[in-house]
Design an enzyme around this catalytic site. Structure first.
Site, PDB file in Angstrom:
ATOM      1  CG  ASP A   9      -0.354  -0.144   2.535  1.00 51.04           C
ATOM      2  OD1 ASP A   9       1.125  -0.401   2.705  1.00 51.04           O
ATOM      3  OD2 ASP A   9      -0.891   0.600   3.454  1.00 51.04           O
ATOM      4  CG  ASP A  14       3.984   0.015   1.647  1.00 50.85           C
ATOM      5  OD1 ASP A  14       3.393  -1.132   1.770  1.00 50.85           O
ATOM      6  OD2 ASP A  14       3.979   0.929   2.246  1.00 50.85           O
ATOM      7  CG  ASN A  38       0.636   3.346   4.298  1.00 48.60           C
ATOM      8  OD1 ASN A  38       0.274   3.211   5.352  1.00 48.60           O
ATOM      9  ND2 ASN A  38       1.618   2.814   3.604  1.00 48.60           N
ATOM     10  CB  THR A 124       4.545  -4.524   2.909  1.00 53.00           C
ATOM     11  OG1 THR A 124       4.369  -3.688   1.791  1.00 53.00           O
ATOM     12  CG2 THR A 124       5.744  -5.418   2.799  1.00 53.00           C
ATOM     13  CG  PHE A 165      -1.533   1.300   9.915  1.00 50.76           C
ATOM     14  CD1 PHE A 165      -2.657   2.343  10.094  1.00 50.76           C
ATOM     15  CD2 PHE A 165      -1.383   0.972   8.589  1.00 50.76           C
ATOM     16  CE1 PHE A 165      -3.425   2.843   9.012  1.00 50.76           C
ATOM     17  CE2 PHE A 165      -2.327   1.526   7.302  1.00 50.76           C
ATOM     18  CZ  PHE A 165      -3.178   2.382   7.623  1.00 50.76           C
ATOM     19  CG  ASN A 166       0.438  -3.028   7.835  1.00 53.45           C
ATOM     20  OD1 ASN A 166       0.225  -2.136   7.189  1.00 53.45           O
ATOM     21  ND2 ASN A 166       1.601  -3.245   7.542  1.00 53.45           N
ATOM     22  CG  HIS A 239       7.400  -0.041   9.662  1.00 54.91           C
ATOM     23  ND1 HIS A 239       7.735  -0.270  10.941  1.00 54.91           N
ATOM     24  CD2 HIS A 239       7.074   1.153   9.579  1.00 54.91           C
ATOM     25  CE1 HIS A 239       7.337   1.034  11.815  1.00 54.91           C
ATOM     26  NE2 HIS A 239       7.096   1.713  10.683  1.00 54.91           N
ATOM     27  CG  ASP A 240       5.882  -1.853   4.496  1.00 56.00           C
ATOM     28  OD1 ASP A 240       5.616  -2.475   5.543  1.00 56.00           O
ATOM     29  OD2 ASP A 240       5.200  -0.869   3.863  1.00 56.00           O
TER      30      ASP A 240
HETATM   31  C1  BDR Z   1       3.230  -0.276   8.478  1.00 54.56           C
HETATM   32  O1  BDR Z   1       2.000   0.903   8.369  1.00 54.56           O
HETATM   33  C2  BDR Z   1       1.950   1.647   7.229  1.00 54.56           C
HETATM   34  O2  BDR Z   1       1.958   2.715   7.436  1.00 54.56           O
HETATM   35  C3  BDR Z   1       3.637   1.226   6.803  1.00 54.56           C
HETATM   36  O3  BDR Z   1       3.451   1.293   5.532  1.00 54.56           O
HETATM   37  C4  BDR Z   1       3.901  -0.235   7.426  1.00 54.56           C
HETATM   38  O4  BDR Z   1       3.444  -1.127   6.506  1.00 54.56           O
HETATM   39  C5  BDR Z   1       3.719  -0.002   9.976  1.00 54.56           C
HETATM   40  O5  BDR Z   1       3.116   0.020  11.077  1.00 54.56           O
HETATM   41 CA    CA Z   2       2.940  -0.538   4.207  1.00 51.99          CA
END
Ligand code: BDR
Ligand code: CA
Length: 312
Positions: A9, A14, A38, A124, A165-166, A239-240
């Protein structure tokens, strides 16, 4: 090379995950699929295609996926990724066309048409597309080599006190994916919060000196500002690409096999990923979680991918 489908996303991190997958000789990128997260599905899909143009990806299919979570309303991360979902750099007009299939069908077709046990799924973003795919074609659960997801965390949250979040934006989808029979590795924020884009990292990326490297620099600048403002981070956690890094070289992380589940009914813990460390994992446990990451090795992979991509 590991065959993967990257389900994402974009999203600043990403975008870097796409770049890492494209630039690594150890990855055969079979396709990029998009999912609401996102930002809206229109925005993240456009961003994915724009990233493809920046890094010169012309031969990888891109397919658009779910426009909303399974049960919940759409919730985007504008505070982190901006109004476009990829604020900061000027995004070029995409030059490649989307695959005509929905991401869910693209994932099913790709897994079913490759040899069993050869295709890994790397989500991701929210798990919506993967959940829909395995419900539509349950045989993919046996056929996929493994799922390596960026999301969740062991005893830490970022979108509420306990949840990442994801997972929290589509907890029902995460519940489906995490409880499936495929082998699953969770690369959570307890680990990705160590993958910080420090000044030193930014300098090593800038030293590559190409358009794509400048693009990453601009992404990190925006991402750093919002992460400081919204979550008090001195440097942004990227992160991703950590999930992609694990596919490139699993020794970049330490992992532990552990039963894993997702909270769906908690009044203040919705979307919490619960890893049960009370006893050794049973022999039939299909889930493992990342415990630590070799940070210099990780950033080395990003710089290496940028060098291989060069000036497209
Ligand atoms: C995740 O949330 C998204 O905002 C980032 O792209 C990542 O995948 C981190 O919590
Ligand atoms: Ca992401």
């Amino acid at each position: 090379a590991e065959k993967i489908i990257l389900d994402c996303d974009p999203g600043h991190d990403d975008a870097i995950a796409i770049l890492l997958a494209h630039g690594s000789p150890n990855i055969e990128l079979l396709g990029v699929t998009t999912v609401v997260g996102n930002q809206t599905i229109e925005k993240v899909t456009r961003n994915a295609l724009a990233v493809a143009r920046v890094i010169g990806m012309t031969d990888v299919p891109f397919a658009r996926g779910a426009h909303r979570p399974l049960v919940r309303e759409v919730e985007v991360a504008e505070s982190i990724h901006g109004e476009s979902g990829l604020d900061g750099p000027v995004l070029p007009e995409p030059t490649i066309e989307l695959d005509s299939r929905h991401a869910v069908d693209f994932i099913i077709d790709t897994v079913m048409s490759n040899e069993p046990g050869t295709v890994s799924l790397v989500p991701t973003g929210a798990l919506t597309n993967l959940a829909l795919a395995v419900r539509k074609e349950p045989r993919i659960a046996q056929r996929v080599k493994q799922v390596v997801m960026m999301g969740g965390g062991v005893n830490v949250g970022n979108w509420n006190a306990t949840s990442e979040f994801n997972i929290v934006i589509d907890p029902e989808a995460a519940h489906i994916v995490i409880n499936e029979s495929w082998p699953l590795t969770m690369v959570g924020i307890d680990v990705t919060h160590d993958a910080l884009a420090t000044e030193e990292v930014a300098a090593s990326i800038a030293a590559v000196g190409t358009g794509p490297a400048r693009f990453v620099g601009e992404l990190l600048e925006f991402f750093g500002a919002t992460y400081l403002e919204a979550q008090g981070f001195e440097h942004p956690p990227v992160h991703d690409p950590c999930a992609v890094a694990y596919l490139i070289d699993p020794t970049v992380m330490e992992t532990a096999k552990v039963p894993l589940d997702v909270e769906l009914t908690g009044s203040i813990t919705l979307g919490m990923t619960v890893a049960d460390f009370r006893a050794p994992a049973p022999a039939d446990c299909t889930t493992q979680v990342a415990r630590s990451i070799d940070v210099p090795k990780f950033w080395g992979m990003i710089v290496d991918a940028l060098e291989r991509i060069g000036e497209p």
